[in-house]
Write a protein that holds these residues in place. Sequence first.
Motif, PDB file in Angstrom:
ATOM      1  N   MET A   8     -12.370  -6.110   7.924  1.00 12.30           N
ATOM      2  CA  MET A   8     -11.598  -5.167   8.752  1.00 12.30           C
ATOM      3  C   MET A   8     -11.176  -4.007   7.863  1.00 12.30           C
ATOM      4  SD  MET A   8      -8.588  -5.863  11.594  1.00 12.30           S
ATOM      5  CE  MET A   8      -7.639  -7.033  10.632  1.00 12.30           C
ATOM      6  N   ILE A   9     -11.048  -2.819   8.498  1.00 11.25           N
ATOM      7  CA  ILE A   9     -10.617  -1.630   7.775  1.00 11.25           C
ATOM      8  C   ILE A   9      -9.851  -0.728   8.745  1.00 11.25           C
ATOM      9  CG2 ILE A   9     -12.768  -0.337   8.229  1.00 11.25           C
ATOM     10  CD1 ILE A   9     -12.573   0.739   5.317  1.00 11.25           C
ATOM     11  N   ASP A  10      -8.865  -0.018   8.216  1.00 10.81           N
ATOM     12  CA  ASP A  10      -8.147   1.002   8.975  1.00 10.81           C
ATOM     13  C   ASP A  10      -9.014   2.251   9.006  1.00 10.81           C
ATOM     14  OD1 ASP A  10      -6.128   2.935   9.809  1.00 10.81           O
ATOM     15  OD2 ASP A  10      -5.873   3.361   7.677  1.00 10.81           O
TER      16      ASP A  10
ATOM     17  N   LEU B 215     -10.720  -8.774   4.113  1.00 12.32           N
ATOM     18  CA  LEU B 215     -11.183  -7.707   3.217  1.00 12.32           C
ATOM     19  C   LEU B 215     -12.225  -6.844   3.923  1.00 12.32           C
ATOM     20  CD1 LEU B 215     -11.489  -9.813  -0.054  1.00 12.32           C
ATOM     21  CD2 LEU B 215      -9.514  -8.561   0.836  1.00 12.32           C
ATOM     22  N   ARG B 216     -12.666  -5.804   3.200  1.00  8.68           N
ATOM     23  CA  ARG B 216     -13.738  -4.965   3.728  1.00  8.68           C
ATOM     24  C   ARG B 216     -15.097  -5.626   3.527  1.00  8.68           C
ATOM     25  NH1 ARG B 216     -11.942   0.911   1.185  1.00  8.68           N
ATOM     26  NH2 ARG B 216      -9.947   1.012   2.274  1.00  8.68           N
ATOM     27  N   SER B 217     -15.124  -6.613   2.668  1.00  3.03           N
ATOM     28  CA  SER B 217     -16.402  -7.069   2.108  1.00  3.03           C
ATOM     29  C   SER B 217     -16.982  -8.312   2.773  1.00  3.03           C
ATOM     30  CB  SER B 217     -16.205  -7.352   0.613  1.00  3.03           C
ATOM     31  OG  SER B 217     -15.099  -8.218   0.424  1.00  3.03           O
TER      32      SER B 217
ATOM     33  N   ASP C 242      -2.640   0.314   7.230  1.00  2.29           N
ATOM     34  CA  ASP C 242      -3.332  -0.294   6.087  1.00  2.29           C
ATOM     35  C   ASP C 242      -2.888  -1.743   5.880  1.00  2.29           C
ATOM     36  OD1 ASP C 242      -5.092   1.705   5.217  1.00  2.29           O
ATOM     37  OD2 ASP C 242      -3.499   2.766   4.164  1.00  2.29           O
ATOM     38  N   VAL C 243      -1.597  -2.003   6.086  1.00  6.01           N
ATOM     39  CA  VAL C 243      -1.082  -3.373   5.982  1.00  6.01           C
ATOM     40  C   VAL C 243      -1.722  -4.261   7.049  1.00  6.01           C
ATOM     41  CG1 VAL C 243       0.989  -4.773   6.435  1.00  6.01           C
ATOM     42  CG2 VAL C 243       1.108  -2.829   4.858  1.00  6.01           C
TER      43      VAL C 243
ATOM     44  N   SER D 291       1.601   7.046  -6.449  1.00  7.08           N
ATOM     45  CA  SER D 291       0.984   8.163  -5.727  1.00  7.08           C
ATOM     46  C   SER D 291       1.151   9.427  -6.548  1.00  7.08           C
ATOM     47  CB  SER D 291       1.643   8.370  -4.361  1.00  7.08           C
ATOM     48  OG  SER D 291       1.209   7.409  -3.454  1.00  7.08           O
TER      49      SER D 291
ATOM     50  N   ASP E 153      -2.393   6.339  -4.518  1.00  7.72           N
ATOM     51  CA  ASP E 153      -2.923   7.367  -3.635  1.00  7.72           C
ATOM     52  C   ASP E 153      -3.002   8.660  -4.424  1.00  7.72           C
ATOM     53  OD1 ASP E 153      -3.765   8.543  -1.202  1.00  7.72           O
ATOM     54  OD2 ASP E 153      -1.735   9.235  -0.788  1.00  7.72           O
TER      55      ASP E 153
ATOM     56  N   ASP F  18       0.938   5.822   0.323  1.00  5.56           N
ATOM     57  CA  ASP F  18       0.242   7.019   0.789  1.00  5.56           C
ATOM     58  C   ASP F  18       1.221   8.192   0.796  1.00  5.56           C
ATOM     59  OD1 ASP F  18      -2.138   8.079   1.622  1.00  5.56           O
ATOM     60  OD2 ASP F  18      -2.275   6.849   3.417  1.00  5.56           O
TER      61      ASP F  18
ATOM     62  N   ASP G 291      -9.220  -1.957  -1.662  1.00  6.87           N
ATOM     63  CA  ASP G 291      -9.257  -2.308  -0.244  1.00  6.87           C
ATOM     64  C   ASP G 291      -8.161  -1.500   0.465  1.00  6.87           C
ATOM     65  OD1 ASP G 291      -9.624  -3.932   2.265  1.00  6.87           O
ATOM     66  OD2 ASP G 291     -10.846  -5.134   0.920  1.00  6.87           O
ATOM     67  N   ASP G 292      -7.859  -1.827   1.722  1.00  8.16           N
ATOM     68  CA  ASP G 292      -6.828  -1.075   2.434  1.00  8.16           C
ATOM     69  C   ASP G 292      -5.468  -1.212   1.761  1.00  8.16           C
ATOM     70  OD1 ASP G 292      -8.168   0.098   4.703  1.00  8.16           O
ATOM     71  OD2 ASP G 292      -8.473  -1.921   5.435  1.00  8.16           O
ATOM     72  N   ALA G 293      -5.223  -2.378   1.146  1.00  9.76           N
ATOM     73  CA  ALA G 293      -3.929  -2.648   0.525  1.00  9.76           C
ATOM     74  C   ALA G 293      -4.131  -3.731  -0.527  1.00  9.76           C
ATOM     75  CB  ALA G 293      -2.921  -3.113   1.584  1.00  9.76           C
ATOM     76  N   ALA G 294      -3.152  -3.870  -1.410  1.00  9.33           N
ATOM     77  CA  ALA G 294      -3.204  -4.924  -2.417  1.00  9.33           C
ATOM     78  C   ALA G 294      -2.608  -6.210  -1.840  1.00  9.33           C
ATOM     79  CB  ALA G 294      -2.413  -4.502  -3.649  1.00  9.33           C
TER      80      ALA G 294
ATOM     81  N   THR H 200       0.854  -1.194   0.000  1.00  5.91           N
ATOM     82  CA  THR H 200       0.000   0.000   0.000  1.00  5.91           C
ATOM     83  C   THR H 200       0.881   1.231   0.000  1.00  5.91           C
ATOM     84  OG1 THR H 200      -1.792   1.133   1.178  1.00  5.91           O
ATOM     85  CG2 THR H 200      -0.142   0.036   2.525  1.00  5.91           C
TER      86      THR H 200
ATOM     87  N   ALA I 192      -4.470  -3.814   8.616  1.00  6.38           N
ATOM     88  CA  ALA I 192      -5.922  -3.949   8.432  1.00  6.38           C
ATOM     89  C   ALA I 192      -6.271  -5.071   7.448  1.00  6.38           C
ATOM     90  CB  ALA I 192      -6.527  -2.628   7.964  1.00  6.38           C
ATOM     91  N   MET I 193      -5.299  -5.554   6.682  1.00  4.39           N
ATOM     92  CA  MET I 193      -5.530  -6.726   5.829  1.00  4.39           C
ATOM     93  C   MET I 193      -5.270  -8.021   6.608  1.00  4.39           C
ATOM     94  SD  MET I 193      -6.409  -5.302   3.000  1.00  4.39           S
ATOM     95  CE  MET I 193      -6.379  -6.520   1.665  1.00  4.39           C
TER      96      MET I 193
ATOM     97  N   LEU J  21       3.076   0.596  -7.537  1.00  6.04           N
ATOM     98  CA  LEU J  21       2.183   1.463  -6.765  1.00  6.04           C
ATOM     99  C   LEU J  21       2.472   2.900  -7.182  1.00  6.04           C
ATOM    100  CD1 LEU J  21       3.075  -0.480  -3.601  1.00  6.04           C
ATOM    101  CD2 LEU J  21       0.700  -0.231  -4.289  1.00  6.04           C
TER     102      LEU J  21
END
Lengths: 335, 335
Positions: free
Chosen positions: A221-223, A156-158, A85-86, B99, B133, A56, B40-43, A54, A88-89, B97
């Motif tokens: 799960m999500i950050d 995942l978020r889903s 973010d890492v 940004s 991002d 940012d 998602d939060d990350a790949a 991820t 949260a996966m 990635l």
Amino acid sequence: MTTSDSVTTLDDLGEDGVLRRLLDRLPRTPTPGLLVGPGDDAAVSAPSGRLVSTTDMLVEGEDFRRDWLDPRLLGIKAAAQNLADVAAMGATPHGLLLSIAAPGDTPVELLTELMDGFAAEAQRAGAAVFGGDLSGGPCIVVSVTALGSLTRPPVLRSGAQPGDAVVLAGTIGHAAAGLELLFARVAPGEDRTLDPVIEVQRAPSPDYSAALRAAPVAHAMIDASDGLSGDLGRLAVASGVRAALDRDALEELARPLLPAARALAARGAPGRPEERALRWVLDGGEDHGFIAAMPGQSVPVGWVRIGTCRAGQPGVELDGTPLTARAFSHFTGDR
Amino acid sequence: MTTSDSVTTLDDLGEDGVLRRLLDRLPRTPTPGLLVGPGDDAAVSAPSGRLVSTTDMLVEGEDFRRDWLDPRLLGIKAAAQNLADVAAMGATPHGLLLSIAAPGDTPVELLTELMDGFAAEAQRAGAAVFGGDLSGGPCIVVSVTALGSLTRPPVLRSGAQPGDAVVLAGTIGHAAAGLELLFARVAPGEDRTLDPVIEVQRAPSPDYSAALRAAPVAHAMIDASDGLSGDLGRLAVASGVRAALDRDALEELARPLLPAARALAARGAPGRPEERALRWVLDGGEDHGFIAAMPGQSVPVGWVRIGTCRAGQPGVELDGTPLTARAFSHFTGDR
């Protein structure tokens, strides 16, 4: 930062000189899993299982202001928001890459302090700094990539299901409260009871281990970077569930924010402090806590239940009323 | 870019709207090895073997100028310069990635074209775009992380041995010639014989497969971003060898640059065109060719021999005279 006349700038040291100073701030102990560190064309490492990645970017004037800047805290924040973010996966933090752009008249010490914070947060998360890049530019830009190792299926978020408990690890709303205090010109150190929330705004401290404890049991799960209304909303929509928040739990989360809300009221901010504190809990996110959905009987240590997933129109509700996301946006079209 | 009055800007569309437009430019076919893509939060991905990672930032005003900007070519360059670092380790490109920071009044089309170039170069290298991002900012900043898979030992800078051939894959000096033409206000399209070098400056096209063919036989390899004097110098110093360049081979490399050198001479540039063309070959690097050291009998297709590694004072020499690196630096201390 030094304030003497003899401040050494990036222009004084030159690119190679600055890079040497920055690399000097990294731990000298060998890092397990890092086979080739900074200094070659690229780093070589050995993550376990699958790779999580991820990225940012933090831009001066957009994401932070020079006059509030503590470079060490900015370094912590840059690392933490990516590592969260890492985690949260459900992944274990593995490594970080850091690119910095800064004007040539920037004091070298600003970047070395930033690197100190960045490396400290990496170490706290169990990740190594793999490498980076340094460039000139009209303002300070910090771009971070975080990598993680995943030996189980990603969270995942889903995946949230009706009946799941909505749970939270870490604080929420503290960073938003801190930001409002800073905007109201409450300086760090001015009032000790207010400093903790200002600190969270300047440098969050995500509980990565809480996310890892949740990974085996969480359905989703999500950050939390955009608050309950924003991020729980994303999770609920991705999962096709309605997340009903529990007012008592939210008021419990808002209680530590009352001193900040009262301080703003004393400075003339409109509205009831209790309402303001609750808004921070609902819409504030930069604490980088974790939000998850899981069976109510599986909630691990460090997590608190704040609601329930139901069947119904996907979204978030409080007392039967849908919440609208108030996520931060960089562009005016969203405002 | 459109020049009509109805240009849609980032502010017009808002953050989520711009992100949707950018993600729309990615290939819709499933990417092998990418298990969770953007959103998602990350790949989550599955590299083979070890992981190679590198990052690089391009800043408007430092690394490119708005008035010369072709967004698609900038996207290609941002991907290529990072993927070349991955390939220079002997690794197979895996993922990218991206940004981007940009002012709110930036046309959305500038970013979608940038994304088109970025995605096309990723595809050419066999890599997928994993995520990214988007931020606001006072100027355009493009920060890229490239990831690679490594199933053999990495090819470091430090493995060259006395007796090794110094070899090159790809052009060298073309991007430097193109930059001087742009500075001399030779516009793209003005003179067809000059366009190729201007194109290389605006978007290099590294031969990743040449680097992968060299990986099993090379003792050392480096991506040429700072020219022979800079990057072969780094390789020679890291390996403790003296790299003696072959003048005949260099003049062969300089020959395609003579039209550009003569065009500059016709515009009043001092010195002999042959000398200028040779300087570009020695000091110009943004073509992102590859430089390697390997046994002379092992040179693969697509590589040419340009010198020999000897024992002696580590560095680079031509006709017995040491070459001094003239690498680009972002900060004045190096100039």
